[in-house]
Design a protein around this motif. Structure first.
Motif, mmCIF file in Angstrom:
data_model
loop_
_atom_site.group_PDB
_atom_site.id
_atom_site.type_symbol
_atom_site.label_atom_id
_atom_site.label_comp_id
_atom_site.label_asym_id
_atom_site.label_seq_id
_atom_site.Cartn_x
_atom_site.Cartn_y
_atom_site.Cartn_z
ATOM 1 N N LEU A 88 0.745 -1.022 0.184
ATOM 2 C CA LEU A 88 -0.018 0.155 0.029
ATOM 3 C C LEU A 88 0.716 1.240 -0.025
ATOM 4 N N GLY A 89 1.899 1.068 0.754
ATOM 5 C CA GLY A 89 2.832 2.375 0.631
ATOM 6 C C GLY A 89 3.869 2.394 -0.514
ATOM 7 N N LEU A 90 4.077 1.627 -1.163
ATOM 8 C CA LEU A 90 4.806 1.753 -2.280
ATOM 9 C C LEU A 90 4.061 1.990 -3.707
ATOM 10 N N VAL A 91 3.120 1.421 -3.871
ATOM 11 C CA VAL A 91 2.184 1.428 -5.172
ATOM 12 C C VAL A 91 0.979 2.420 -5.193
ATOM 13 N N PRO A 92 0.869 3.245 -5.967
ATOM 14 C CA PRO A 92 0.000 4.113 -6.001
ATOM 15 C C PRO A 92 -1.342 3.725 -6.791
ATOM 16 N N HIS A 93 -2.466 4.256 -6.681
ATOM 17 C CA HIS A 93 -3.505 4.029 -7.457
ATOM 18 C C HIS A 93 -3.968 2.517 -7.430
ATOM 19 N N LEU A 94 -3.705 2.023 -6.376
ATOM 20 C CA LEU A 94 -4.252 0.359 -6.428
ATOM 21 C C LEU A 94 -5.785 0.196 -6.356
ATOM 22 N N ALA A 170 6.118 7.308 5.517
ATOM 23 C CA ALA A 170 5.657 6.678 6.779
ATOM 24 C C ALA A 170 5.029 5.379 6.416
ATOM 25 N N MET A 171 4.278 5.287 5.374
ATOM 26 C CA MET A 171 3.409 3.758 5.029
ATOM 27 C C MET A 171 4.648 2.876 4.829
ATOM 28 N N CYS A 172 5.755 3.317 4.350
ATOM 29 C CA CYS A 172 6.826 2.191 3.879
ATOM 30 C C CYS A 172 7.518 1.858 4.919
ATOM 31 N N ALA A 173 8.057 3.027 5.726
ATOM 32 C CA ALA A 173 8.916 2.874 6.816
ATOM 33 C C ALA A 173 8.453 1.809 8.000
ATOM 34 N N TYR A 174 7.271 1.778 8.312
ATOM 35 C CA TYR A 174 6.564 1.043 9.412
ATOM 36 C C TYR A 174 6.551 -0.368 9.054
ATOM 37 N N PRO A 175 6.041 -0.684 7.862
ATOM 38 C CA PRO A 175 6.102 -2.338 7.568
ATOM 39 C C PRO A 175 7.545 -2.629 7.520
#
Length: 426
Positions: A88-94, A170-175
């Motif tokens: 979810l953090g890496l891929v836009p427009h899912l 932030a959405m990528c760092a925490y996972p």
């Protein structure tokens, strides 16, 4: 606890980094929502999916705790949750269907399997006398970490330079962090942790499982604890997720200023409240439900005050203080809301079953509260929407008062019976 047990306790408590991803919405709600590309109602539906999987997972998947090693369950949960969160953090427009799949996975890995495992682990590490202390200490540590985490979220958001890109950092760092922490879990939690006894009793539990459920359901303390926790959780959903957009929309705050409020509201308030709640419940009140009833009175009165307070700029500070006070009291409730089961003295053979049933009831608002609040915010203008929400919180506070007074009566009646039945020593 011994030094070894306390070390395990800390690792288990720190594994709650699994919730760091979802905490982003408490600090930068609007950028988080925009990064996902959903409306308030759609985000409410997605968060409600977590609750749906959570509450039914408690009922259907509890047996996994008795069959699989604790450390492997936690490690798999961290990787499962982290994988979907990182996408979810890496891929836009899912596509929306993938968001649905991801949030179902969050409910499965982050709640249905993970949270009962944490409850069981904490309960197993503490003695009967120190149950409330262990759970409130765990909540205090989580709140302290949350305070630092929320500051990090705001820092990463600011570092990103733009709303959506900052949220995605932030959405990528925490996972990534939670997946790395799984190796700490595998390293420091023993292979046979809380499992040696489980193997010897596993067959008996499986054979008498239905009977144990019936025995637990007959205990009134299970129902009063569950419904008391449900009232708390509904208030928590509003305070932790929707107070931020309420303050931001009512007083036209910038994202950075709103993020600062989020740090104080969801971090600092929890740190102080969790530390105090367990001590006051133990030292100043004969039962935890007595303390909880008083807290519900405070929440109800504060929500009424918010309803009658003007939304003009001159009243911003009073409204912010009142919102933080609701959060403070809510965290104080969360720190002890399952302690009544231990105070009642539920038989150890069915205590886990009793806790599962109470948790099933207590977390039911996670299924509908997000969708309900999101739909209210989208369906009405800002002032009317939040008036409805605060009115609902006041009503649920009244429910909490009634249920806690009943729980207090149940515990005191059992104590009187036990005293009457005990032999008199001359």
């Amino acid at each position: 606890m011994s030094r070894k047990s306390f070390g395990i306790f800390l690792v288990i408590t720190l594994s709650t980094c699994i919730y760091w991803f979802s905490s982003i919405k408490s600090v930068i709600y609007e950028p988080f929502r925009q990064a996902l590309g959903v409306s308030n109602a759609q985000l409410g539906f997605l968060l409600g999916l977590i609750g749906f999987v959570q509450i039914f997972g408690y009922a259907l998947l509890g047996w996994l705790q008795d069959l699989l090693p604790i450390r492997k369950l936690i490690a798999v949960d961290l990787w499962g949750y982290g994988t979907f969160a990182l996408i979810l953090g890496l891929v836009p427009h899912l596509p929306y269907w993938f968001l649905v799949l991801a949030f179902v996975a969050f409910g499965f890995f982050g709640d249905a399997i993970y949270w009962p495992t944490i409850q069981k682990s904490t309960k197993g590490l503490a003695t009967e006398r120190t149950q409330a202390a262990a759970f409130s200490t765990q909540e205090c540590i989580r709140s302290a970490i949350g305070l630092v985490l929320n500051a990090c979220t705001l820092g990463l958001f600011t570092l990103g330079g733009s709303k959506i890109f900052g949220a995605r950092i932030a959405m990528c760092a925490y996972p990534i962090f939670m997946m790395l922490f799984s190796f700490v879990v595998l390293r420091f939690i023993p292979k046979d942790f809380l499992h040696e006894q489980g193997r010897s009793e596993g067959r008996a539990k499986n054979e008498n499982g239905f009977k144990m459920v019936l025995q637990a359901m007959k205990l009134p303390i299970v129902w009063t604890t569950g419904f008391g926790a449900a009232a708390t959780y509904l208030i928590y959903v509003a305070a932790n997720t929707y107070f931020l957009p309420f303050v931001q929309a009512s007083f036209k705050l910038s994202d950075a200023a709103a993020g600062l409020f989020g740090i104080v509201n969801s971090g600092l308030m929890g740190l102080i409240a969790a530390a105090l709640s367990g001590v006051l419940a133990t030292k100043r009140f004969s039962t935890t439900p007595q303390w909880m009833a008083l807290l519900y009175v405070i929440v109800g009165l504060v929500c009424v005050l918010v309803l009658v307070t003007p939304r003009s700029s001159g009243w911003m500070i009073p409204v912010v203080v009142l919102c933080c006070l609701v959060t403070f009291v809510c965290v104080a409730l969360r720190a002890v809301y399952y302690a009544p089961i231990g105070e009642y003295g539920v038989d150890s053979e069915i205590s886990a079953t009793a806790m599962s049933i109470a948790s099933f009831i207590g977390y039911c608002p996670s299924f509908f509260a997000y969708m309900l609040f999101g739909a209210i915010i989208d369906g009405f203008d800002t002032q009317k929407a939040y008036n409805i929400i605060f009115g609902m919180l006041a009503a649920f506070s009244v429910l909490g008062i009634v249920v806690c007074l009943l729980g207090n009566r149940v515990i005191l009646n059992k104590r009187r019976l036990e005293q009457a039945a005990s032999p008199v020593v001359s």
